[in-house]
Design an enzyme around this catalytic site. Sequence first.
Site, PDB file in Angstrom:
ATOM      1  N   HIS A 204       9.927  -0.912   8.511  1.00  0.00           N
ATOM      2  CA  HIS A 204       8.919  -1.978   8.543  1.00  0.00           C
ATOM      3  C   HIS A 204       8.962  -2.852   7.273  1.00  0.00           C
ATOM      4  CE1 HIS A 204       7.230  -0.159  12.094  1.00  0.00           C
ATOM      5  NE2 HIS A 204       6.912   0.948  11.473  1.00  0.00           N
TER       6      HIS A 204
ATOM      7  N   ASP B 266       0.851  -1.205   0.000  1.00  0.00           N
ATOM      8  CA  ASP B 266       0.000   0.000   0.000  1.00  0.00           C
ATOM      9  C   ASP B 266       0.887   1.255   0.000  1.00  0.00           C
ATOM     10  OD1 ASP B 266       0.897  -0.662   2.593  1.00  0.00           O
ATOM     11  OD2 ASP B 266      -0.812   0.285   3.581  1.00  0.00           O
TER      12      ASP B 266
HETATM   13  C1  BDR Z   1       2.911  -0.965   8.618  1.00  0.00           C
HETATM   14  O1  BDR Z   1       1.903   0.036   8.491  1.00  0.00           O
HETATM   15  C2  BDR Z   1       2.208   0.915   7.441  1.00  0.00           C
HETATM   16  O2  BDR Z   1       2.169   2.248   7.855  1.00  0.00           O
HETATM   17  C3  BDR Z   1       3.589   0.594   6.968  1.00  0.00           C
HETATM   18  O3  BDR Z   1       3.682   0.721   5.570  1.00  0.00           O
HETATM   19  C4  BDR Z   1       3.808  -0.832   7.412  1.00  0.00           C
HETATM   20  O4  BDR Z   1       3.396  -1.744   6.425  1.00  0.00           O
HETATM   21  C5  BDR Z   1       3.619  -0.778   9.950  1.00  0.00           C
HETATM   22  O5  BDR Z   1       2.705  -0.932  10.993  1.00  0.00           O
HETATM   23 CA    CA Z   2       2.854  -1.026   4.136  1.00  0.00          CA
END
Ligand code: BDR
Ligand code: CA
Length: 320
Positions: A243, A9
């Site tokens: 992340h 996303d």
């Molecule tokens: C996840 O949430 C999104 O904001 C980041 O892209 C990552 O996939 C981290 O909690």
């Molecule tokens: Ca993400």
Amino acid sequence: MEKIIFDTDPGIDDAMAILFAQASADIDLLAITTGFGNANIDTATRNALYLKNRFNLSADVARGAKEPLVIPVDEPADFVHGDNGLGNVDIDETDLPSEVSLAAHDYIIEKVKASPGEITLVAVGRMTNLALALRKCPEIINLVKRVVIMGGAFGYHGNTGNVTPYAEANIIGDPHAADEVLTADWPVTVVGLDVTKKVIMSNDYLARLAECSPTYGPFIYDITRFYANFHQQTDQVDGIYVHDSSAIMQVIAPELFETVEGPIRVITEGPAIGHTMQKTVAKRFPIDEWADCPAQSVCSDVDVDAYLAKYKDILSQAGF
Ligand code: BDR
Ligand code: CA
């Protein structure tokens, strides 16, 4: 070379992960399938097409779900990723390539069936597209190589949610999809906040990346300014948590991660909605329905120094 379909996303850290996958000689990035989350589905898909165009990616882009399976769609996380999902850096929208005509879940089914045992699904957003693929074609359980997820928080190192005290964003954004994906009988490795919050790229590190990786580094530096500001405000972190790239790193260098095996469930309603539990450590919200759930791997630790060195090496060597 690991053939992957990257479900995402984009999203600042998603964009970083796409470029990291593209830069790695160990990854064959077949496709980017998009979802809602950090941005709405139109913006997330536009961002994937923008990255394809700007960085000359051969990966297909397939548009995915615009809302969760059961619960209503949440507002995009623009306070984390900016209004345009890419930290509000200028996006040139002229001459963007086309997305493929298949919906993301149909694309996943078609590609996985065409290459049995060869494709790894790496999902770093809501798991809606994977759940839709599973519902429509359960045979893919036996046809994918494996599944790697960024999501959840299992309490290792005291890490809990980043949306509620229990829930991580990718899980609470579609908890029903997450439960279906994590309890399906295919091999899943989960890279959650337990490890991704240990991997911090400082602003200095990001500036060095901009120097040593002329192809990708300056763009990563630019889009992470907004993201770093969010981290500074919310967690007093100098830099950013890494992340989504951590799911790619788990594919490239699994030896950098420690794992714990055990069934996983997701709470799908009530005050702890979105809470991910691995049976081995589930204490607070015991649930009975573990019986038919396969053991999955949860990353419980990571070698941060080796990770950061490898990330820099890979980006430095790519794209000349
Ligand atoms: C996840 O949430 C999104 O904001 C980041 O892209 C990552 O996939 C981290 O909690
Ligand atoms: Ca993400």
